[in-house]
Design an enzyme around this catalytic site. Structure first.
Site, PDB file in Angstrom:
ATOM      1  N   ASP A 103       0.853  -1.194   0.000  1.00 10.68           N
ATOM      2  CA  ASP A 103       0.000   0.000   0.000  1.00 10.68           C
ATOM      3  C   ASP A 103       0.888   1.243   0.000  1.00 10.68           C
ATOM      4  OD1 ASP A 103      -2.301   1.482  -0.025  1.00 10.68           O
ATOM      5  OD2 ASP A 103      -2.822   1.149   2.071  1.00 10.68           O
ATOM      6  N   ASN A 127     -10.293  -3.364  -6.774  1.00 14.86           N
ATOM      7  CA  ASN A 127      -9.422  -2.478  -7.571  1.00 14.86           C
ATOM      8  C   ASN A 127      -9.969  -2.201  -8.970  1.00 14.86           C
ATOM      9  OD1 ASN A 127      -6.273  -3.670  -6.127  1.00 14.86           O
ATOM     10  ND2 ASN A 127      -7.496  -1.879  -5.587  1.00 14.86           N
TER      11      ASN A 127
HETATM   12  C1  FPP Z   1      -1.293  -0.115  -3.439  1.00 16.50           C
HETATM   13  O1  FPP Z   1      -0.957   1.221  -3.601  1.00 16.50           O
HETATM   14  C2  FPP Z   1      -0.903  -0.880  -4.604  1.00 16.50           C
HETATM   15  C3  FPP Z   1      -1.777  -1.555  -5.395  1.00 16.50           C
HETATM   16  C4  FPP Z   1      -3.218  -1.600  -5.137  1.00 16.50           C
HETATM   17  C5  FPP Z   1      -1.314  -2.275  -6.595  1.00 16.50           C
HETATM   18  C6  FPP Z   1      -0.053  -3.054  -6.425  1.00 16.50           C
HETATM   19  C7  FPP Z   1       0.216  -3.762  -7.678  1.00 16.50           C
HETATM   20  C8  FPP Z   1       1.318  -3.666  -8.404  1.00 16.50           C
HETATM   21  C9  FPP Z   1       2.498  -2.877  -7.987  1.00 16.50           C
HETATM   22  C10 FPP Z   1       1.331  -4.370  -9.728  1.00 16.50           C
HETATM   23  C11 FPP Z   1       2.409  -5.324  -9.849  1.00 16.50           C
HETATM   24  C12 FPP Z   1       2.082  -6.632  -9.294  1.00 16.50           C
HETATM   25  C13 FPP Z   1       2.814  -7.726  -9.598  1.00 16.50           C
HETATM   26  C14 FPP Z   1       2.392  -9.038  -9.094  1.00 16.50           C
HETATM   27  C15 FPP Z   1       4.032  -7.664 -10.408  1.00 16.50           C
HETATM   28  P1  FPP Z   1      -2.084   2.315  -3.846  1.00 16.50           P
HETATM   29  O2  FPP Z   1      -2.193   2.555  -5.311  1.00 16.50           O
HETATM   30  O3  FPP Z   1      -3.356   1.882  -3.208  1.00 16.50           O
HETATM   31  O4  FPP Z   1      -1.442   3.528  -3.111  1.00 16.50           O
HETATM   32  P2  FPP Z   1      -2.192   4.769  -2.414  1.00 16.50           P
HETATM   33  O5  FPP Z   1      -3.026   4.206  -1.277  1.00 16.50           O
HETATM   34  O6  FPP Z   1      -1.055   5.614  -1.928  1.00 16.50           O
HETATM   35  O7  FPP Z   1      -3.010   5.433  -3.477  1.00 16.50           O
END
Ligand code: FPP
Length: 232
Positions: A15, A63
């Site tokens: 996160d 998501n």
């Molecule tokens: C959380 O940060 C991140 C996610 C929901 C996505 C994570 C997925 C990847 C990095 C894709 C790659 C995956 C693999 C398996 C290679 P957020 O976007 O919720 O951050 P925020 O809360 O600061 O907006």
């Protein structure tokens, strides 16, 4: 580290990629790209200390409500990860699993996931278990429906365990969430019954081997009783 204090299964809620990027006046996709680098660092650090199973929450059933260009970017990163790591992971004896309903994923991504699964199918080392279109409630509903369609009229805890996406994995000893948020967000709700929760303030792209060491030393300070009494 002695064997008892090394968790068998550690699960991560990545996160803070977006906030990490925003703090650098960069687009969210920049945070996700660095999120993948952090994921690789964390996997390598966990494997090197002997953790057997590493679960990662990469894309949740919720998501899909993000803007389409961010969803496209995330799947591009998933595909690139699978295509790029295939050779390395096969060589390094990693096993790769996925949890979640993969049927909704783009065809080209599913093809890449099949390819990496095939490349590592004879491996026996660390298991990387990646949640894609994963939601714990959806997983439980799918499990219960599969039990109903197999003709059961009542089910036990072990029936449900066996019908979950994680059927052949032990429950996570630790669930870690990055970025200071303190919730599970539909992640491994059933499996979390006796997990230790560790909340790290750092945004996910800042996770390093040192963060993993901090997590393990916090875990070692916990007293796990599973509803019983403290050991004398
Ligand atoms: C959380 O940060 C991140 C996610 C929901 C996505 C994570 C997925 C990847 C990095 C894709 C790659 C995956 C693999 C398996 C290679 P957020 O976007 O919720 O951050 P925020 O809360 O600061 O907006």
């Amino acid at each position: 580290m002695d064997n008892e204090s090394i968790p068998k299964h550690i699960a991560f809620i990545m996160d803070g990629n977006g906030r990490w990027a925003k703090a650098r006046h960069m687009p969210r996709k920049y945070g996700h790209k660095h999120g993948v680098d952090a994921m690789k660092r964390v996997i390598a650090a966990c494997a090197s200390i002997g953790i057997e199973i590493i679960s990662i929450y990469a894309f949740s059933t919720e998501n899909w409500s993000r803007p389409q260009d961010e969803i496209d970017e995330l799947f591009k990163l998933v595909k690139r990860f699978a295509d790029k790591e295939l050779v390395e992971y096969a060589k390094d004896n990693y096993q790769v699993r996925f949890m979640g309903d993969l049927r909704r994923l783009p065809d080209d991504v599913r093809l890449s996931l099949d390819k990496i699964s095939d490349a590592v199918k004879d491996n026996s080392g660390t298991i990387i278990n990646i949640g894609l279109n994963y939601g714990s409630r959806d997983e439980i509903v799918r499990a219960v429906n599969s039990l109903i369609s197999s003709g059961r009229d009542s089910v036990s805890v072990s029936d449900i365990n066996a019908a979950l996406d994680t059927c052949d994995l032990c429950d996570p000893d630790i669930i870690v969430r990055a970025s200071g948020e303190k919730r599970l967000s539909n992640f491994m709700l059933w499996q979390a019954a006796y997990s230790e929760f560790i909340f790290i303030d750092d945004y996910w792209p800042d996770f390093t081997e040192e963060t993993v060491n901090r997590i393990i030393s916090e875990y070692r300070s916990r007293d796990r009783r599973y509803g019983g009494l403290k050991k004398a």
